[in-house]
Design a protein around this motif. Structure first.
Motif, PDB file in Angstrom:
ATOM      1  N   GLN A  14       1.173  -1.230   0.148  1.00 43.58           N
ATOM      2  CA  GLN A  14      -0.193   0.126  -0.015  1.00 43.58           C
ATOM      3  C   GLN A  14       0.555   0.945   0.513  1.00 43.58           C
ATOM      4  O   GLN A  14       0.967   2.383  -0.716  1.00 43.58           O
ATOM      5  CB  GLN A  14      -0.767  -0.010   1.632  1.00 43.58           C
ATOM      6  CG  GLN A  14      -2.137  -1.035   0.859  1.00 43.58           C
ATOM      7  CD  GLN A  14      -3.532  -0.185   0.107  1.00 43.58           C
ATOM      8  OE1 GLN A  14      -3.300   0.707  -0.395  1.00 43.58           O
ATOM      9  NE2 GLN A  14      -3.971  -1.672   0.091  1.00 43.58           N
ATOM     10  N   ALA A 323      -5.600  -4.947  -9.766  1.00 41.30           N
ATOM     11  CA  ALA A 323      -6.593  -4.843  -8.065  1.00 41.30           C
ATOM     12  C   ALA A 323      -5.710  -4.196  -7.304  1.00 41.30           C
ATOM     13  O   ALA A 323      -6.996  -3.331  -6.758  1.00 41.30           O
ATOM     14  CB  ALA A 323      -7.134  -6.275  -7.934  1.00 41.30           C
ATOM     15  N   ALA A 324      -4.696  -4.641  -6.595  1.00 39.70           N
ATOM     16  CA  ALA A 324      -3.866  -4.029  -5.845  1.00 39.70           C
ATOM     17  C   ALA A 324      -3.834  -2.714  -6.032  1.00 39.70           C
ATOM     18  O   ALA A 324      -3.919  -1.168  -4.810  1.00 39.70           O
ATOM     19  CB  ALA A 324      -2.588  -4.493  -5.643  1.00 39.70           C
ATOM     20  N   SER A 326      -5.874  -0.481  -7.801  1.00 39.71           N
ATOM     21  CA  SER A 326      -7.182   0.259  -8.448  1.00 39.71           C
ATOM     22  C   SER A 326      -7.165   0.211  -6.654  1.00 39.71           C
ATOM     23  O   SER A 326      -8.287   1.110  -5.881  1.00 39.71           O
ATOM     24  CB  SER A 326      -8.355  -0.726  -8.645  1.00 39.71           C
ATOM     25  OG  SER A 326      -9.102  -0.282  -8.410  1.00 39.71           O
ATOM     26  N   ASN A 327      -7.141  -0.775  -5.352  1.00 38.13           N
ATOM     27  CA  ASN A 327      -8.011  -0.795  -4.377  1.00 38.13           C
ATOM     28  C   ASN A 327      -7.381   0.054  -3.720  1.00 38.13           C
ATOM     29  O   ASN A 327      -8.050   1.971  -2.669  1.00 38.13           O
ATOM     30  CB  ASN A 327      -7.620  -2.037  -3.588  1.00 38.13           C
ATOM     31  CG  ASN A 327      -8.473  -2.951  -3.682  1.00 38.13           C
ATOM     32  OD1 ASN A 327      -9.704  -2.699  -4.034  1.00 38.13           O
ATOM     33  ND2 ASN A 327      -8.241  -4.273  -3.902  1.00 38.13           N
ATOM     34  N   GLY A 330      -8.662   3.406  -4.635  1.00 33.89           N
ATOM     35  CA  GLY A 330     -10.023   4.091  -5.084  1.00 33.89           C
ATOM     36  C   GLY A 330     -11.164   5.144  -5.601  1.00 33.89           C
ATOM     37  O   GLY A 330     -11.343   6.079  -5.072  1.00 33.89           O
ATOM     38  N   ILE A 348     -11.667  -6.988  -5.242  1.00 31.64           N
ATOM     39  CA  ILE A 348     -11.635  -5.750  -5.178  1.00 31.64           C
ATOM     40  C   ILE A 348     -12.451  -5.582  -3.991  1.00 31.64           C
ATOM     41  O   ILE A 348     -13.080  -6.194  -3.361  1.00 31.64           O
ATOM     42  CB  ILE A 348     -13.009  -4.876  -6.824  1.00 31.64           C
ATOM     43  CG1 ILE A 348     -11.930  -5.082  -8.280  1.00 31.64           C
ATOM     44  CG2 ILE A 348     -12.841  -3.293  -6.197  1.00 31.64           C
ATOM     45  CD1 ILE A 348     -10.332  -4.353  -7.851  1.00 31.64           C
ATOM     46  N   GLU A 349     -12.264  -3.995  -3.122  1.00 26.97           N
ATOM     47  CA  GLU A 349     -12.289  -3.443  -1.732  1.00 26.97           C
ATOM     48  C   GLU A 349     -12.820  -2.018  -2.249  1.00 26.97           C
ATOM     49  O   GLU A 349     -13.963  -1.640  -1.210  1.00 26.97           O
ATOM     50  CB  GLU A 349     -11.446  -3.259  -1.348  1.00 26.97           C
ATOM     51  CG  GLU A 349     -10.584  -5.153  -1.142  1.00 26.97           C
ATOM     52  CD  GLU A 349      -9.595  -5.712   0.005  1.00 26.97           C
ATOM     53  OE1 GLU A 349      -8.758  -3.965   0.492  1.00 26.97           O
ATOM     54  OE2 GLU A 349      -8.819  -6.539   0.264  1.00 26.97           O
ATOM     55  N   SER A 350     -11.991  -1.528  -2.622  1.00 31.48           N
ATOM     56  CA  SER A 350     -12.604   0.175  -2.836  1.00 31.48           C
ATOM     57  C   SER A 350     -13.190   0.303  -4.296  1.00 31.48           C
ATOM     58  O   SER A 350     -12.157   0.646  -5.221  1.00 31.48           O
ATOM     59  CB  SER A 350     -11.348   0.567  -2.682  1.00 31.48           C
ATOM     60  OG  SER A 350     -10.796   0.017  -0.473  1.00 31.48           O
ATOM     61  N   ARG A 382     -11.959   3.978  -0.216  1.00 24.76           N
ATOM     62  CA  ARG A 382     -11.454   3.122   0.346  1.00 24.76           C
ATOM     63  C   ARG A 382     -12.097   3.681   2.116  1.00 24.76           C
ATOM     64  O   ARG A 382     -11.965   2.821   2.955  1.00 24.76           O
ATOM     65  CB  ARG A 382     -10.005   3.464   0.315  1.00 24.76           C
ATOM     66  CG  ARG A 382      -8.945   3.528  -0.507  1.00 24.76           C
ATOM     67  CD  ARG A 382      -7.960   4.000  -0.600  1.00 24.76           C
ATOM     68  NE  ARG A 382      -7.807   5.775  -0.512  1.00 24.76           N
ATOM     69  CZ  ARG A 382      -7.641   6.149   0.420  1.00 24.76           C
ATOM     70  NH1 ARG A 382      -7.174   5.587   2.567  1.00 24.76           N
ATOM     71  NH2 ARG A 382      -7.363   8.148   0.629  1.00 24.76           N
TER      72      ARG A 382
END
Length: 437
Positions: A14, A323-324, A326-327, A330, A348-350, A382
């Motif tokens: 991150q 995907a990392a 994009s998360n 956010g 996808i989380e955010s 996020r």
């Protein structure tokens, strides 16, 4: 030309990703002093301040700030039938999808006679801001009003900047959209002053304070919403629009480019980002974007957006890395155009809203998907969601114990109250079982 960020050899932590995410430089704090002065002026001088701000900032002196209901009715009657039909379809679809966002009340029985009821209560009154700068947004009227109506809000006021082309009134298409939705409390006021008027009220206009303010706007609107938060609730501090497309070698470069251009035409600060594990696709999209920029209506605006620091072609090693990224970003709008979009979606989380496959462009969500297009920007997805019926609902717990149920837990309440050195808490329970005959 869109610049390229090559992350194929960069660890996907991150912290690493946060350092390379492309962002527009928009400092809401820098606008706060100006916004605070505009709000203060409206609080002190009310309607007079709003008229002067319109003349100075919008270039027109409105004949009246509050739009007469007859003008709203006339706008509905005069609306292009094709536009009215499109709005009515959008209204029906957004209303149907939004109804799924209202939770049912539930009752939890913890023991015989011991119940906790979970209910959801709407706020009474809301103020909805509809911008009026580079474009006309009747769709934003739909996206703001319907969640409030579905939630059960009883009083809705709309503010939109006065338009020089229409003698200082609100754009007639905005008025028509409001009228179709049954809203006739509309004010020709914009910017930070309008946010202040909604938050604190303007008695001479018959404008009562609201409890929640929603809707996008420029940096001064965002700053004003930040300043009045706590006096009222807000949805978010909306910034320039964003689209992030995750695509692999199977994606159609032309379609990806059209989607990027569709959001770039909003604003010079719009962010358009492609994340792909295919250098060949990145090159093809870059060529298509260059070709399309020259032919689009708002080419000057689009050119500035796609060439800006906030826009990029991002190369990654695989879809896990995509995907990392994009998360960490956010995005407001996320499109997934890959061979297996569902597999990417699972990572996808955010995201504010997610558009799966080649036939689900962001433009669909802007108008007729049934989803809401008022979404968090600037990485706020996020930790925040888009506008919905839940924005206007307050969860409340109702506690209902009978005498026996309370007596069964009375000794534990007394024990905890004494442990916290708050003995009167326990005494308030024990008092109900005293023999006072």
């Amino acid at each position: 030309m869109m610049h390229t960020i090559d992350l194929r050899d960069l660890p996907s932590s991150q912290a690493d990703l946060a350092r390379v995410i492309p962002r527009a430089i928009t400092d809401v704090n820098a606008a706060s002093a100006v916004a605070a002065q505009l709000i203060s002026d409206v609080r002190e001088r009310g309607e007079e301040a709003l008229v002067e701000q319109a003349e100075r900032l919008d270039g027109v002196r409105p004949e009246r700030i509050r739009i007469h209901a007859d003008e709203v009715s006339l706008a509905v009657r005069s609306l292009d039938p094709l536009v009215r039909d499109a709005l009515e379809v959008a209204i029906a679809r957004v209303r149907q999808a939004t109804q799924a966002q209202v939770p049912a009340s539930t009752v939890t029985e913890l023991a015989p006679g011991a119940h906790v009821i979970q209910r959801w209560q709407p706020v009474n009154r809301v103020g909805l801001y509809v911008p009026g700068g580079k474009a006309v947004y009747p769709s934003s009227v739909v996206m703001n009003v319907i969640p409030a109506q579905v939630a059960g809000v009883s009083s809705v006021a709309i503010a939109s900047p006065p338009q020089r082309e229409f003698g200082g009134s609100v754009h007639p298409t905005i008025l028509a959209a409001a009228g179709i939705l049954g809203i006739d409390e509309v004010y020709a006021m914009g910017g930070a002053g309008a946010i202040g008027a909604l938050a604190y009220g303007v008695p001479s206009l018959g404008l009562d304070p609201v409890e929640i303010i929603t809707g996008p706007g420029n940096v001064y609107v965002a700053a004003a919403k930040r300043l009045v938060r706590g006096v009222v609730g807000i949805d978010s501090e909306a910034g320039p629009t964003e689209i992030l497309v995750i695509a692999d070698a199977t994606a159609d470069a032309y379609l990806v480019a059209t989607d990027l251009i569709s959001q770039a035409e909003h604003d010079e600060l719009a962010a358009v980002v492609l994340v792909t594990d295919s250098p060949e696709l990145a090159d093809a999209v870059s060529r298509e974007v260059e070709r399309l920029v020259a032919s689009t209506n708002h080419s000057a605006r689009v050119r500035i957006a796609v060439d800006g620091v906030q826009s990029a072609l991002v190369l990654v090693s695989d879809m896990v890395a995509a995907a990392a990224f994009s998360n960490a970003y956010g995005p407001e709008h996320l499109e997934i155009q890959t061979a297996e979009p569902g597999a990417v979606l699972d990572m996808i989380e955010s995201a504010g809203a997610i558009f799966l496959g080649a036939h689900s462009p962001v433009s669909l969500g802007d108008y007729l998907a049934g989803s809401n297009h008022v979404l968090p920007t600037g990485g706020q997805s996020r930790f925040a969601s888009g506008l919905g019926a839940y924005t206007f609902l307050r969860p409340q717990q109702v506690i209902n114990y009978d005498r026996s149920a309370l007596q069964r837990v009375s000794s534990q309440i007394v024990a905890l109250s004494e442990a916290e050195d708050l003995p009167a808490h326990g005494a308030a329970v024990s008092a109900r079982f005293e023999n006072r005959a």
